[in-house]
Design a protein around this motif. Structure first.
Motif, PDB file in Angstrom:
ATOM      1  N   ARG A 220       8.233   0.593  12.911  1.00  0.00           N
ATOM      2  CA  ARG A 220       8.860   0.104  11.717  1.00  0.00           C
ATOM      3  C   ARG A 220      10.030  -1.071  11.924  1.00  0.00           C
TER       4      ARG A 220
ATOM      5  N   HIS B  92       4.525  -4.315   8.773  1.00  0.00           N
ATOM      6  CA  HIS B  92       4.600  -4.261  10.284  1.00  0.00           C
ATOM      7  C   HIS B  92       3.449  -4.588  11.087  1.00  0.00           C
TER       8      HIS B  92
ATOM      9  N   PRO C  24       0.748  -1.215  -0.046  1.00  0.00           N
ATOM     10  CA  PRO C  24       0.141  -0.038  -0.126  1.00  0.00           C
ATOM     11  C   PRO C  24       0.811   1.278  -0.214  1.00  0.00           C
TER      12      PRO C  24
ATOM     13  N   HIS D  40      12.992  -2.668   1.191  1.00  0.00           N
ATOM     14  CA  HIS D  40      12.379  -1.375   1.759  1.00  0.00           C
ATOM     15  C   HIS D  40      13.196  -0.393   1.100  1.00  0.00           C
ATOM     16  N   LEU D  41      12.508   0.582   0.698  1.00  0.00           N
ATOM     17  CA  LEU D  41      13.265   1.839   0.101  1.00  0.00           C
ATOM     18  C   LEU D  41      14.022   2.523   1.041  1.00  0.00           C
ATOM     19  N   SER D  42      13.378   2.786   2.191  1.00  0.00           N
ATOM     20  CA  SER D  42      13.987   3.394   3.220  1.00  0.00           C
ATOM     21  C   SER D  42      14.497   2.655   4.291  1.00  0.00           C
TER      22      SER D  42
ATOM     23  N   ASN E 242       7.941  -5.672  -1.270  1.00  0.00           N
ATOM     24  CA  ASN E 242       7.940  -4.467  -0.261  1.00  0.00           C
ATOM     25  C   ASN E 242       6.516  -4.548   0.076  1.00  0.00           C
TER      26      ASN E 242
ATOM     27  N   ALA F 187       5.281  -2.936   2.291  1.00  0.00           N
ATOM     28  CA  ALA F 187       4.990  -1.250   2.730  1.00  0.00           C
ATOM     29  C   ALA F 187       4.466  -1.513   4.215  1.00  0.00           C
ATOM     30  N   ALA F 188       3.487  -0.772   4.575  1.00  0.00           N
ATOM     31  CA  ALA F 188       3.032  -0.903   6.130  1.00  0.00           C
ATOM     32  C   ALA F 188       2.573  -2.139   6.436  1.00  0.00           C
TER      33      ALA F 188
ATOM     34  N   ARG G  69      13.870   4.609  11.496  1.00  0.00           N
ATOM     35  CA  ARG G  69      12.670   5.547  11.820  1.00  0.00           C
ATOM     36  C   ARG G  69      12.023   4.819  12.955  1.00  0.00           C
TER      37      ARG G  69
ATOM     38  N   LEU H  57       2.550   2.607  -2.285  1.00  0.00           N
ATOM     39  CA  LEU H  57       3.694   2.523  -3.022  1.00  0.00           C
ATOM     40  C   LEU H  57       3.305   3.090  -4.521  1.00  0.00           C
TER      41      LEU H  57
ATOM     42  N   TYR I 226      11.144   9.135   0.445  1.00  0.00           N
ATOM     43  CA  TYR I 226      10.890   7.989  -0.859  1.00  0.00           C
ATOM     44  C   TYR I 226      11.488   8.332  -2.030  1.00  0.00           C
TER      45      TYR I 226
ATOM     46  N   ARG J 291       4.760  11.117  -2.451  1.00  0.00           N
ATOM     47  CA  ARG J 291       4.586  10.692  -1.064  1.00  0.00           C
ATOM     48  C   ARG J 291       5.858  11.118  -0.614  1.00  0.00           C
TER      49      ARG J 291
ATOM     50  N   VAL K  17      14.378   1.285   7.375  1.00  0.00           N
ATOM     51  CA  VAL K  17      13.157   1.214   8.407  1.00  0.00           C
ATOM     52  C   VAL K  17      13.838   1.253   9.960  1.00  0.00           C
TER      53      VAL K  17
HETATM   54  C1  DQA Z   1       8.515   1.067   3.283  1.00  0.00           C
HETATM   55  C2  DQA Z   1       8.657   1.202   4.720  1.00  0.00           C
HETATM   56  C3  DQA Z   1       7.414   1.037   5.429  1.00  0.00           C
HETATM   57  O1  DQA Z   1       7.472   1.101   6.952  1.00  0.00           O
HETATM   58  C4  DQA Z   1       6.428   2.053   4.914  1.00  0.00           C
HETATM   59  O2  DQA Z   1       5.201   1.604   5.710  1.00  0.00           O
HETATM   60  C5  DQA Z   1       6.161   1.856   3.496  1.00  0.00           C
HETATM   61  C6  DQA Z   1       7.308   1.904   2.722  1.00  0.00           C
HETATM   62  C7  DQA Z   1       9.715   1.529   2.365  1.00  0.00           C
HETATM   63  O3  DQA Z   1       9.830   0.811   1.385  1.00  0.00           O
HETATM   64  O4  DQA Z   1      10.555   2.260   2.793  1.00  0.00           O
HETATM   65  O5  DQA Z   1       5.045   2.173   3.056  1.00  0.00           O
HETATM   66  O6  DQA Z   1       8.286  -0.425   2.966  1.00  0.00           O
END
Ligand code: DQA
Length: 141
Positions: free
Chosen positions: A110, A79, A9, A99-101, A73, A75-76, A106, A11, A22, A17, A103
């Motif tokens: 996460r 977690h 979700p 994961h792009l970032s 990925n 995403a949320a 953060r 992405l 990102y 965003r 985590v």
């Molecule tokens: C993410 C990191 C997740 O914590 C976040 O909810 C995302 C993107 C990332 O690619 O860094 O939606 O998966």
């Protein structure tokens, strides 16, 4: 070899965003990079994104039934979703969590992943490069 590159979700909002986290490139840019990288490596990349959890579950079930490697990925849902973790547990081919970032730099919520326990490897914080690294690893197997 076929590879599913699955994205969860929000992405689809890449580029708009939280660009400080990102980046400014879009999901279409990421899809293009994955397909191009895959074709250079001899992989047939099927790139998907969904905001509906059941659709991601169905893609993971397909990967389990057909023994297809996955770059995920979630995403949320990474977690929050026991269901996504349970679907990952059914995979037999390699699963690379991306994961792009970073985590781990953060918020605390996460830091836990329902995916990681089932993954071959986990790549965080490398932006789009994480997907390229994941595809390179799958091609090298
Ligand atoms: C993410 C990191 C997740 O914590 C976040 O909810 C995302 C993107 C990332 O690619 O860094 O939606 O998966």
């Amino acid at each position: 070899m076929k590879v599913l590159v699955l994205n969860g979700p929000n992405l689809n909002r890449l580029g708009k965003r939280e660009p400080a986290i990102y980046g400014s490139q879009t999901l279409a840019d990421l899809a293009e990079l994955c397909v191009k990288t895959g074709s250079e490596l001899g992989l047939e990349v099927d790139f998907r994104q969904t905001n509906a959890e059941h659709e991601l579950l169905e893609s993971l079930h397909q990967a389990a039934d057909e023994s297809i490697p996955v770059v995920l990925n979630a995403a949320a849902w990474t977690h929050t979703s026991v269901a996504i973790g349970d679907a990952c547990a059914q995979l037999t081919a390699p699963l690379i969590e991306v994961h792009l970032s970073n985590v781990h730099k953060r918020e605390e919520f996460r830091h836990h992943s329902y995916v990681s326990a089932h993954a071959t490897g986990v790549i965080v914080g490398l932006g789009f490069g994480g997907y390229v690294a994941a595809l390179n690893h799958i091609a090298s197997l």
